[in-house]
Write a protein that holds these residues in place. Structure first.
Motif, PDB file in Angstrom:
ATOM      1  N   PHE A   9       0.841  -1.190   0.000  1.00  0.00           N
ATOM      2  CA  PHE A   9       0.000   0.000   0.000  1.00  0.00           C
ATOM      3  C   PHE A   9       0.880   1.245   0.000  1.00  0.00           C
ATOM      4  CE2 PHE A   9      -2.949  -3.159   1.683  1.00  0.00           C
ATOM      5  CZ  PHE A   9      -4.097  -2.863   0.970  1.00  0.00           C
ATOM      6  N   GLY A  10       0.414   2.272  -0.661  1.00  0.00           N
ATOM      7  CA  GLY A  10       1.147   3.530  -0.701  1.00  0.00           C
ATOM      8  C   GLY A  10       0.206   4.671  -1.030  1.00  0.00           C
ATOM      9  N   PHE A  11       0.781   5.856  -1.125  1.00  0.00           N
ATOM     10  CA  PHE A  11       0.018   7.043  -1.490  1.00  0.00           C
ATOM     11  C   PHE A  11       0.262   7.386  -2.952  1.00  0.00           C
ATOM     12  CE2 PHE A  11       0.489   7.589   3.122  1.00  0.00           C
ATOM     13  CZ  PHE A  11      -0.837   7.821   3.468  1.00  0.00           C
ATOM     14  N   ARG A  29      22.691   3.972   4.033  1.00  0.00           N
ATOM     15  CA  ARG A  29      21.913   3.956   5.252  1.00  0.00           C
ATOM     16  C   ARG A  29      20.840   2.893   5.175  1.00  0.00           C
ATOM     17  NH1 ARG A  29      22.376   8.793   8.090  1.00  0.00           N
ATOM     18  NH2 ARG A  29      21.143   7.771   9.716  1.00  0.00           N
ATOM     19  N   THR A  30      20.160   2.657   6.305  1.00  0.00           N
ATOM     20  CA  THR A  30      19.124   1.637   6.361  1.00  0.00           C
ATOM     21  C   THR A  30      18.008   1.967   5.383  1.00  0.00           C
ATOM     22  OG1 THR A  30      19.599   1.205   8.667  1.00  0.00           O
ATOM     23  CG2 THR A  30      17.451   0.479   7.853  1.00  0.00           C
ATOM     24  N   GLY A  31      17.533   0.930   4.691  1.00  0.00           N
ATOM     25  CA  GLY A  31      16.458   1.093   3.725  1.00  0.00           C
ATOM     26  C   GLY A  31      16.699   0.196   2.538  1.00  0.00           C
ATOM     27  N   SER A  32      15.704   0.046   1.676  1.00  0.00           N
ATOM     28  CA  SER A  32      15.865  -0.792   0.506  1.00  0.00           C
ATOM     29  C   SER A  32      16.783  -0.110  -0.492  1.00  0.00           C
ATOM     30  CB  SER A  32      14.497  -1.056  -0.132  1.00  0.00           C
ATOM     31  OG  SER A  32      13.982   0.134  -0.694  1.00  0.00           O
ATOM     32  N   GLY A  33      17.295  -0.882  -1.448  1.00  0.00           N
ATOM     33  CA  GLY A  33      18.183  -0.313  -2.443  1.00  0.00           C
ATOM     34  C   GLY A  33      17.532   0.791  -3.235  1.00  0.00           C
ATOM     35  N   VAL A  80      14.882  11.332  -1.686  1.00  0.00           N
ATOM     36  CA  VAL A  80      14.211  12.276  -0.802  1.00  0.00           C
ATOM     37  C   VAL A  80      12.715  12.092  -1.012  1.00  0.00           C
ATOM     38  CG1 VAL A  80      13.971  14.681  -0.086  1.00  0.00           C
ATOM     39  CG2 VAL A  80      16.124  13.892  -1.086  1.00  0.00           C
ATOM     40  N   THR A  81      12.006  11.693   0.044  1.00  0.00           N
ATOM     41  CA  THR A  81      10.569  11.444  -0.072  1.00  0.00           C
ATOM     42  C   THR A  81       9.799  12.616   0.529  1.00  0.00           C
ATOM     43  OG1 THR A  81      10.635  10.146   1.985  1.00  0.00           O
ATOM     44  CG2 THR A  81      10.794   8.942  -0.092  1.00  0.00           C
ATOM     45  N   HIS A  82       9.045  13.296  -0.310  1.00  0.00           N
ATOM     46  CA  HIS A  82       8.255  14.459   0.088  1.00  0.00           C
ATOM     47  C   HIS A  82       6.801  14.025   0.290  1.00  0.00           C
ATOM     48  CE1 HIS A  82      11.379  17.468  -1.137  1.00  0.00           C
ATOM     49  NE2 HIS A  82      11.720  16.473  -1.939  1.00  0.00           N
ATOM     50  N   ALA A 108       4.708   0.607   0.917  1.00  0.00           N
ATOM     51  CA  ALA A 108       5.791   1.060   0.048  1.00  0.00           C
ATOM     52  C   ALA A 108       6.601   2.138   0.753  1.00  0.00           C
ATOM     53  CB  ALA A 108       5.222   1.606  -1.258  1.00  0.00           C
ATOM     54  N   GLY A 109       7.932   1.975   0.741  1.00  0.00           N
ATOM     55  CA  GLY A 109       8.805   3.009   1.301  1.00  0.00           C
ATOM     56  C   GLY A 109       8.431   3.371   2.720  1.00  0.00           C
TER      57      GLY A 109
END
Length: 217
Positions: A66-68, A116-120, A126-128, A177-178
Motif C-alpha cells: 500500500f502507498g500514497f 543507510r538503512t532502507g531498501s536499495g 528524498v521522499t516528500h 511502500a517506502g
C-alpha cells in the motif's frame, strides 16, 4: 508484522531542496539525489458518520504494497508540485486534473542517504509528503475515475479507503511502500486520530508527527 526502519528526521521543503545545492532555486533535480512526492488525499464525511469522520485514500500497488499516489520527479527542471501533478494524472486519471498541489500542502520530507538503512531503491532518495483536503464529492469522483487512469492495472491495482476506526490496527499489518506507513501515522494527528498500538501493545515505530525541522540539517 511491523517493518522496522531507521527513522530519518523530517525536513521542510526548502531544506530538502537545498541538498547538494550551491545556488538557489526551486527545482528538484539536484546532483546525487532523486526526489519522490506523494500525497494523502482526505475528505470529511457527512455529519453523523462514525468517528473519526474522514475518508483517506491510499492505493494498492503492483507489488502488493500500500502507498500514497505520486512518484518520482523527473530530473532536468521539473518542480516538486509539477512532478506530483503529472504522477497524479497517471495514477488517478482525469478526476485528478483539478488537484493543483501547492508548496503550502507540503508536510515534510525525509532523506534516505546512500549506505543507510532502507531498501536499495530508497538509497539516495528524498521522499516528500503532501496532505490535501478535498470535498467528499471530489474524493468520490477520483475513486470512480480510478479505473480510467493510464496506470490502472499496471502500477496501481486499485484505490482503497483507509479503515480509520477499529480496523486500523489490522490495516497497519499490511506491507507498505517506502515510508508510506510512517507518513500515514504521522498524518493521523491532523485528523485528530491517535496512532494505534502494535499487536504486542508497543508504541508503533516511526510515528513522528509531521512537523518538519526548519533549515538545513
Amino acid at each position: 508484522m511491523w517493518e522496522r526502519r531507521e527513522q530519518q528526521p523530517l525536513l521542510n521543503r526548502e531544506a530538502a531542496l537545498a541538498l547538494g545545492r550551491t545556488g538557489t532555486g526551486t527545482r528538484a533535480a539536484e546532483p546525487g539525489w532523486r526526489h519522490a512526492c506523494h500525497v494523502l488525499l482526505y475528505a470529511p464525511l457527512p455529519a453523523g458518520s462514525p468517528p473519526p469522520g474522514y475518508a483517506v485514500l491510499m492505493q494498492l500497488r503492483f507489488d502488493g504494497r500500500f502507498g500514497f499516489p505520486g512518484g518520482l520527479v523527473e530530473p532536468g527542471g521539473e518542480s516538486l508540485e509539477a512532478g506530483l501533478h503529472r504522477e497524479l494524472l497517471e495514477e488517478l486519471g482525469p478526476a485528478a486534473s483539478g488537484l493543483r498541489l501547492q508548496p503550502r500542502h507540503h508536510r515534510g520530507a525525509r532523506v534516505w542517504p546512500l549506505g543507510r538503512t532502507g531498501s536499495g531503491s530508497d538509497a539516495g532518495l528524498v521522499t516528500h509528503f503532501y496532505i490535501r483536503r478535498l470535498r467528499l464529492e471530489e474524493l468520490a469522483a477520483i475513486e470512480r475515475g480510478g479505473p480510467t487512469a493510464p496506470e490502472h492495472g499496471l502500477e496501481v491495482q486499485g484505490l482503497v479507503r483507509v479503515p480509520l476506526g477499529g480496523g486500523l490496527p489490522a490495516f497497519l499489518q499490511h506491507r507498505f511502500a517506502g515510508d508510506a506507513r510512517e507518513q500515514l501515522l504521522g498524518a493521523l494527528p491532523t485528523l485528530g486520530i491517535r496512532a494505534p498500538p502494535t499487536p504486542n501493545n508497543e508504541d508503533p515505530p516511526n510515528t513522528e508527527p509531521l512537523t518538519p525541522k526548519q533549515g538545513k540539517e
